[in-house]
Motif scaffolding. Structure first.
Motif, PDB file in Angstrom:
ATOM      1  N   THR A 112       0.970  -1.082  -0.069  1.00 15.03           N
ATOM      2  CA  THR A 112      -0.038  -0.027  -0.075  1.00 15.03           C
ATOM      3  C   THR A 112       0.731   1.191   0.055  1.00 15.03           C
ATOM      4  N   ASN A 113       0.643   2.181  -0.844  1.00  8.88           N
ATOM      5  CA  ASN A 113       1.031   3.538  -0.730  1.00  8.88           C
ATOM      6  C   ASN A 113      -0.028   4.737  -0.984  1.00  8.88           C
ATOM      7  N   LEU A 114       0.308   5.777  -0.869  1.00  9.66           N
ATOM      8  CA  LEU A 114      -0.589   6.675  -0.767  1.00  9.66           C
ATOM      9  C   LEU A 114      -0.277   7.598  -2.479  1.00  9.66           C
ATOM     10  N   TRP A 115      -1.244   8.114  -3.201  1.00 13.73           N
ATOM     11  CA  TRP A 115      -0.896   8.845  -4.226  1.00 13.73           C
ATOM     12  C   TRP A 115      -1.958  10.257  -4.393  1.00 13.73           C
ATOM     13  N   VAL A 124      -5.437   8.893  -3.127  1.00 14.26           N
ATOM     14  CA  VAL A 124      -5.911   7.660  -3.060  1.00 14.26           C
ATOM     15  C   VAL A 124      -4.965   6.599  -2.473  1.00 14.26           C
ATOM     16  N   VAL A 125      -5.642   5.623  -1.749  1.00 12.32           N
ATOM     17  CA  VAL A 125      -4.716   4.580  -1.370  1.00 12.32           C
ATOM     18  C   VAL A 125      -4.835   3.274  -2.550  1.00 12.32           C
ATOM     19  N   THR A 126      -3.502   2.812  -2.888  1.00  8.65           N
ATOM     20  CA  THR A 126      -3.436   1.898  -3.893  1.00  8.65           C
ATOM     21  C   THR A 126      -3.071   0.576  -3.223  1.00  8.65           C
ATOM     22  N   ALA A 127      -3.228  -0.518  -3.988  1.00 10.34           N
ATOM     23  CA  ALA A 127      -2.672  -1.786  -3.842  1.00 10.34           C
ATOM     24  C   ALA A 127      -1.684  -2.043  -4.806  1.00 10.34           C
ATOM     25  N   ILE A 169      -1.429  -0.348  -8.641  1.00 11.40           N
ATOM     26  CA  ILE A 169      -2.026  -0.954  -9.689  1.00 11.40           C
ATOM     27  C   ILE A 169      -3.511  -0.662  -9.494  1.00 11.40           C
ATOM     28  N   VAL A 170      -4.094  -0.653  -8.457  1.00  9.27           N
ATOM     29  CA  VAL A 170      -5.462  -0.532  -8.167  1.00  9.27           C
ATOM     30  C   VAL A 170      -5.731   0.477  -7.196  1.00  9.27           C
ATOM     31  N   THR A 171      -6.819   1.199  -7.300  1.00 11.71           N
ATOM     32  CA  THR A 171      -7.280   2.247  -6.360  1.00 11.71           C
ATOM     33  C   THR A 171      -8.212   1.436  -5.653  1.00 11.71           C
ATOM     34  N   VAL A 172      -7.841   1.380  -4.072  1.00 11.59           N
ATOM     35  CA  VAL A 172      -8.786   0.763  -3.142  1.00 11.59           C
ATOM     36  C   VAL A 172      -9.646   1.657  -2.094  1.00 11.59           C
ATOM     37  N   LEU A 190       1.048   6.893 -11.845  1.00  9.60           N
ATOM     38  CA  LEU A 190       0.362   5.942 -11.398  1.00  9.60           C
ATOM     39  C   LEU A 190      -0.423   4.880 -12.609  1.00  9.60           C
ATOM     40  N   ASN A 191       0.232   3.541 -12.797  1.00  8.59           N
ATOM     41  CA  ASN A 191      -0.279   2.843 -13.973  1.00  8.59           C
ATOM     42  C   ASN A 191      -1.044   1.664 -13.548  1.00  8.59           C
ATOM     43  N   PHE A 192      -2.327   1.870 -13.647  1.00  4.07           N
ATOM     44  CA  PHE A 192      -3.564   0.991 -13.290  1.00  4.07           C
ATOM     45  C   PHE A 192      -3.244  -0.289 -14.055  1.00  4.07           C
ATOM     46  N   LEU A 193      -3.444  -1.579 -13.478  1.00  6.93           N
ATOM     47  CA  LEU A 193      -3.557  -2.709 -14.217  1.00  6.93           C
ATOM     48  C   LEU A 193      -4.831  -3.062 -15.002  1.00  6.93           C
ATOM     49  N   THR A 194      -4.543  -2.993 -16.478  1.00 13.23           N
ATOM     50  CA  THR A 194      -5.593  -3.132 -17.243  1.00 13.23           C
ATOM     51  C   THR A 194      -5.803  -4.981 -17.682  1.00 13.23           C
TER      52      THR A 194
END
Length: 343
Positions: free
Chosen positions: A28-31, A57-60, A63-66, A322-326
């Motif tokens: 987890t990181n913040l962006w 946002v908080v990510t997993a 690659i994902v905004t949770v 931030l590069n989201f998983l597609t």
């Protein structure tokens, strides 16, 4: 896995808290996500948009905004729901991948009502993903809340979009689906039933406890008191460290917690494996169009001796976007993993 609670009358402010319960670390990181970012749906790229609102946002796994909050005071939270069934994708309707599902609303909506209206009109679909690292397919539902105190829980049951939209819907946990959770409350004395308030970590019991305690919070004298009060409720619904139960991610330990002040734009994060609490004030980060996407490296900074604590609004750094998983990338990664298994 997870509990989300809204306190809509915290002496003029709306607060929301959530626990993230999971059986492994989520990296987890913040962006910061500024206005003006162009994105697509992560499925086939047919739905595109440019972010109208900046967000934290908080990510997993980056690659994902949770979880997160935007500058208009809209906040969102992904939680586990084992009964989720998103159905077969209909190419005539828009779809969002699970990785960017929440981010779409933070980018484009100022209120829950605006998000609900868009979902109702478009009958948007959600495309499931497979975690390339673990092989898990997340089963998720989404909660949205805003600075007016409004609330919605979005679930997909038997392939059908189900939106539960009402200001009274303050709590969300996991199984069973939300309408059944409301029915289960009637078993207990605070809601007219014979039973005492339950004490286990099962989702229905956490739902009852959080519903009970958030309705009995005292009027806070300051923002700090309000945040502390919200933490007291979500900690009551937290899950202790344990050996994971096989096949039950909803029975996993709490790994981090957040509290967001939707009225004054403060986002607070606490790891359960580090003693330090950090927070971000949205008016202290650059969310203007053209600003870089910045990352707060919680993995590295919280692990330092002494860690970090307090207001970390100025400690974000530029690590690239931030590069989201597609869905296409996910398929490529899974195919590559299968190739490496072959003799």
């Amino acid at each position: 896995m997870c509990t989300r609670v809204i306190w809509p009358d915290a002496d003029g402010a709306v607060l929301v808290g959530r626990n993230m319960d999971y059986h492994r670390d989520l990296g987890t990181n913040l962006w910061t996500q500024p206005r003006g970012i162009t994105r697509d749906d992560g499925v086939e790229g047919t739905l595109t948009w440019t972010s109208s609102y900046g967000s934290v946002v908080v990510t997993a796994f980056d690659i994902v905004t949770v979880d997160g909050i935007n500058e208009a005071g809209l906040s969102g939270h992904l939680l586990w729901l084992a009964e989720s069934d998103y159905g077969t994708l209909d190419p005539s309707r828009p779809a969002l991948s699970q990785a960017i599902w929440l981010q779409y609303f933070l980018d484009t909506c100022a209120t829950v009502a605006e998000a609900v209206d868009w979902m109702t009109r478009t009958r948007v679909q959600v495309a499931t993903m497979v975690d390339p690292g673990s092989g898990e397919t997340p089963e998720l539902h989404l909660a949205l809340d805003d600075a007016t105190g409004d609330s919605a829980i979005i679930e997909y049951i038997d392939g059908r979009l189900c939106i539960h939209h009402d200001r009274s819907y303050r709590v969300m946990t996991n199984s069973p689906p939300f309408d059944q959770q409301l029915q289960l409350l009637t078993r207990y004395q605070p809601w007219g039933g014979p039973g005492l308030l339950p004490g286990t970590t099962e989702a229905a019991d956490r739902f009852a406890r959080a519903s009970y305690y958030v309705d009995r919070l005292p009027r806070p004298g300051s923002q700090v008191e309000a945040i502390a009060a919200m933490f007291s409720v979500i900690r009551n619904a937290a899950q202790p460290f344990r050996i994971p139960d096989p096949g039950k991610p909803d029975a996993s330990q709490t790994i981090w917690q957040t509290v967001a002040d939707l009225t004054r734009g403060r986002f607070v994060y606490e790891s359960t494996t580090r003693p330090n609490v950090v927070w971000v004030d949205l008016d202290k980060v650059n969310l203007a169009a053209g600003a870089p996407q910045l990352k707060l490296d919680l993995i590295g900074k919280l692990a330092l001796e002494g860690g970090i604590a307090g207001n970390v609004s100025t400690q974000f750094t530029d690590c690239g976007p931030l590069n989201f998983l597609t869905i296409p990338i996910m398929r490529e990664l899974l195919a590559a993993a299968e190739q490496t298994k072959k003799p």
